[in-house]
Design an enzyme around this catalytic site. Sequence first.
Site, PDB file in Angstrom:
ATOM      1  N   HIS A 167       0.868  -1.226  -0.040  1.00 33.74           N
ATOM      2  CA  HIS A 167       0.170   0.108   0.100  1.00 33.74           C
ATOM      3  C   HIS A 167       0.768   1.196  -0.118  1.00 33.74           C
ATOM      4  CE1 HIS A 167       0.779  -0.383   4.428  1.00 33.74           C
ATOM      5  NE2 HIS A 167       0.621   0.769   4.565  1.00 33.74           N
ATOM      6  N   ASP A 198       0.508  -7.693   1.245  1.00 36.34           N
ATOM      7  CA  ASP A 198       0.803  -6.369   1.587  1.00 36.34           C
ATOM      8  C   ASP A 198       2.273  -5.989   1.780  1.00 36.34           C
ATOM      9  OD1 ASP A 198       0.650  -3.744   1.884  1.00 36.34           O
ATOM     10  OD2 ASP A 198      -0.365  -3.662   4.071  1.00 36.34           O
ATOM     11  N   SER A 276       4.757   2.221   8.006  1.00 36.22           N
ATOM     12  CA  SER A 276       4.714   1.282   7.224  1.00 36.22           C
ATOM     13  C   SER A 276       5.848   0.636   6.140  1.00 36.22           C
ATOM     14  CB  SER A 276       3.404   1.570   6.392  1.00 36.22           C
ATOM     15  OG  SER A 276       2.431   1.629   7.175  1.00 36.22           O
TER      16      SER A 276
END
Length: 586
Positions: A167, A198, A276
């Site tokens: 993402h 992911d 992230s």
Amino acid sequence: MQADMGDNKQKRGRKPKAPANEAMDFQYTNPAISSNTTTINDVVSVPTTEVVDTHDPAPRRGRGRPKKIEKHKEKSQPIISASPEFRSSRHAEQNGDYAPTALIVEPPLMPKWEYVVKVVPSMGAVVKVFCVHTEPNFSLPWQRKRQYSSSSSGFIIGGRRVLTNAHSVEHYTQVKLKKRGSDTKYIATVLAIGTECDIAMLTVSNDEFWDGVSPVEFGDLPALQDAVTVVGYPIGGDTISVTSGVVSRIEILSYVHGSTELLGLQIDAAINSGNSGGPAFNDKGNCVGIAFQSLKNEDVENIGYVIPTPVIQHFIQDYEKNGAYTGFPVLGIEWQKMENPDLRMSMGMVPDQKGVRIRRIEPTSPESHVLKPSDVILSFDGVNIANDGTVPFRHGERIGFSYLVSQKYTGNSALVKVLRNSEILEFNIKLAIHKRLIGAHIKGRPPSYYIIAGFVFTAVSVPYLRSEYGKEYEFDAPVKLLDKHLHAMAESVDEQLVVVSQVLVADINIGYEEIVNTQVLAFNDKPVKNLKTLASMVESCDDEYLKFDLEYQQIVVLKNSTAKAATLDILTTHCIPSAMSDDLKT
């Protein structure tokens, strides 16, 4: 007896000097820097190892009344300097072991290095990821939205590659990487994007980027209460950030970005926006996961999630084996727990048999030809499945049996043992990826569309629902679309849910303006299988009228020749380059 304080009044704001006949009560002071050392004989040699003390040893002056210093009860006590030798002897005297004729010197206690030394993670391998995104516009699928920028984290692994979150680079236009302590951003190339797990893999062609960096080493799956350190570049600053915590839980988690369920770690270290893609290290400095999401709720605090090494290694090996990311296979069934004893007895299970009952089977899955509804799956690849759908994981732990399936690769086979009509059967099943009627992703491709007489037809996907109804689409979207999203199964690999997303108002479509996000069931009494089929049938139609059957028994009827002529004017009015997307033209 307390001494008379009448002759020792002190002025405010000044710290009193320690009396000469009083021994200072320290635990340890380096004699080489002690202000109380007055003679050379007071100095005691110590090892040259540097001991870092977090406490500031310098006295602080401030306003207010100073602390009272207790006087010695016996005035006949000899004067003792503040050297370490006499402090040790004074300590011995207080314990009844003081010998006046001998000077007892105890060496200072040095810290044990196994408690002080901590392995520092390879922070030089942690990079900052800059990405420019250009998302598709699902409301106007012939164009894209305004570009925006984001920053996240990543880390260098072997083979001149960098891992980050999928993402973090979704719908990327440009990706750049910056190393710690560097002022240069390097253009990166995206090698693979794993939407389900992911994870994304990048590389940099500039050799300068790889100078002086060592790739991280992966560690084993941590245990509960193991310490973890998350390193990255979260919001709140530009430099690298380190947060620490422990592993709180290990189980099958819901991956928000991938809309899948895979193995995950729950930790109590803070994971914020920008973390992230950053690595999570164990106490040995090895990478045990990738930070990827956190739980934001008013009832919880400090709950973050990490992609563990088994999922990371699966992604890397999948890419190395196939030259591209192929995905995580699934069994393609919906199952029911068998915890009720009457249910097990009715299925013909003996007391020592355990398993789960198959409710439905995906028509597109390979096992749809061998497995049947009401079959009881007893084991998967020789591992027995419990009545609640779990299998042994580690000592004292159990986990959902989908973990065994996710360990496989697309195209692999698995031995499944089932109970059917009180008979045990074994099947060798080939595993494949999951085909959803409403896809969780469009995998970086622009959305498909087809326009005729102002009617905009498109295929429904999860990003489309999110664009139309916001993040709470599971509550705000129409009930029929949600029912298709949650429960419907694709009958074929190319089946799509086609809807009229909107009607571009024109004279030809008067009365149809309020049709929005309504499913198309048939065209001229022929079922609509997907968007490409619909576009092909309309373009090749020679009938006088174009008839579209919609859900809720609605119909749309347009005159063929008038509709196709009006389409060109509508496209010009709305500055639309083409009546259909490029993928429908081939």
